[in-house]
Design a protein around this motif. Structure first.
Motif, PDB file in Angstrom:
ATOM      1  N   HIS A  10      31.017   4.370  29.255  1.00  0.00           N
ATOM      2  CA  HIS A  10      29.213   5.307  28.516  1.00  0.00           C
ATOM      3  C   HIS A  10      28.669   6.626  28.733  1.00  0.00           C
ATOM      4  N   ALA A  13      27.244   8.089  25.260  1.00  0.00           N
ATOM      5  CA  ALA A  13      26.060   8.079  24.916  1.00  0.00           C
ATOM      6  C   ALA A  13      25.106   8.209  26.377  1.00  0.00           C
ATOM      7  N   LEU A  51      21.040   2.456  32.168  1.00  0.00           N
ATOM      8  CA  LEU A  51      20.648   3.038  31.283  1.00  0.00           C
ATOM      9  C   LEU A  51      20.147   2.002  30.645  1.00  0.00           C
ATOM     10  N   SER A  53      18.710   0.241  26.706  1.00  0.00           N
ATOM     11  CA  SER A  53      17.996   0.673  25.139  1.00  0.00           C
ATOM     12  C   SER A  53      17.011  -0.091  25.215  1.00  0.00           C
ATOM     13  N   ASP A  55      15.809  -0.992  22.123  1.00  0.00           N
ATOM     14  CA  ASP A  55      15.919  -2.085  20.521  1.00  0.00           C
ATOM     15  C   ASP A  55      17.536  -2.297  21.115  1.00  0.00           C
ATOM     16  N   GLY A  56      18.225  -2.469  21.856  1.00  0.00           N
ATOM     17  CA  GLY A  56      19.490  -3.102  22.444  1.00  0.00           C
ATOM     18  C   GLY A  56      19.957  -2.033  21.659  1.00  0.00           C
ATOM     19  N   GLY A  57      20.116  -1.417  21.101  1.00  0.00           N
ATOM     20  CA  GLY A  57      21.285  -0.365  20.184  1.00  0.00           C
ATOM     21  C   GLY A  57      21.487   0.776  21.336  1.00  0.00           C
ATOM     22  N   PRO A  58      21.602   1.583  20.992  1.00  0.00           N
ATOM     23  CA  PRO A  58      22.559   3.030  21.832  1.00  0.00           C
ATOM     24  C   PRO A  58      21.169   3.601  23.230  1.00  0.00           C
ATOM     25  N   PRO A  59      21.403   4.059  24.324  1.00  0.00           N
ATOM     26  CA  PRO A  59      20.924   3.531  24.991  1.00  0.00           C
ATOM     27  C   PRO A  59      19.704   4.873  25.375  1.00  0.00           C
ATOM     28  N   THR A  60      18.804   4.368  25.815  1.00  0.00           N
ATOM     29  CA  THR A  60      17.829   5.875  25.392  1.00  0.00           C
ATOM     30  C   THR A  60      16.708   6.187  26.215  1.00  0.00           C
ATOM     31  N   ALA A  89      11.488   6.915  22.404  1.00  0.00           N
ATOM     32  CA  ALA A  89      11.513   6.328  23.067  1.00  0.00           C
ATOM     33  C   ALA A  89      10.266   5.411  24.267  1.00  0.00           C
ATOM     34  N   VAL A  94      10.366   1.224  28.428  1.00  0.00           N
ATOM     35  CA  VAL A  94      12.010   1.992  28.762  1.00  0.00           C
ATOM     36  C   VAL A  94      11.995   2.431  29.741  1.00  0.00           C
TER      37      VAL A  94
END
Length: 147
Positions: A10, A13, A51, A53, A55-60, A89, A94
């Motif tokens: 990871h 990211a 970590l 995410s 929206d389920g995408g890349p970590p925010t 985000a 989060v």
């Protein structure tokens, strides 16, 4: 909201988020240094990095925990040293998800407490911590010797 434990896989990211976190605390950008620092912590097992995410995408966002111990209670303490959510985000849950995951991790590990510190001026973080049941320590003065 998905929260996972970071591994060396990871780092691509995580490192930019960590460097942005450092810049939030008035440090010069150092993407290579951020990556090296995190890679060492992960390789040596010196911290736990979570970590999230939104929206389920890349970590925010991420949080980093360091182990310590309470000699009096003879049990582990986890220090929540870092918490960061990318500006785009924020206010999406989060940070709360990361804080809850950190709490769950510390409980499952048998820790006696999960401790953190924040700048006196960071009102939004303080509001989050208060809402999650953290108590401000007024009983002890904390000191640091900068080396």
């Amino acid at each position: 909201m998905p929260v996972i434990r970071a591994t060396a896989q990871h780092l691509d990211a995580l490192a930019p988020l960590f460097d942005a976190y450092r810049q939030f605390y008035r440090q010069a950008p150092d993407p290579d240094g951020a990556r090296r620092f995190l890679a060492e912590r992960i390789a040596r097992g010196e911290s736990v990095i979570l970590l999230a995410s939104g929206d389920g995408g890349p970590p925010t966002g991420f949080t980093q925990l360091y182990p310590s111990f309470s000699s009096v209670r003879m049990r582990r303490v986890w220090v929540l040293n870092d918490l960061f959510v990318a500006p785009e985000a924020r206010r999406s849950g989060v940070a709360r998800a990361l804080m809850n995951a950190a709490r769950d991790f510390a409980r499952e590990d048998g820790a006696v407490s999960l401790e953190l510190a924040t700048e006196r001026t960071n009102a939004s973080a303080q509001a989050l911590y208060d809402s999650l049941g953290y108590e401000r320590d007024d009983a002890y003065w904390h000191y640091a010797l900068m080396l």
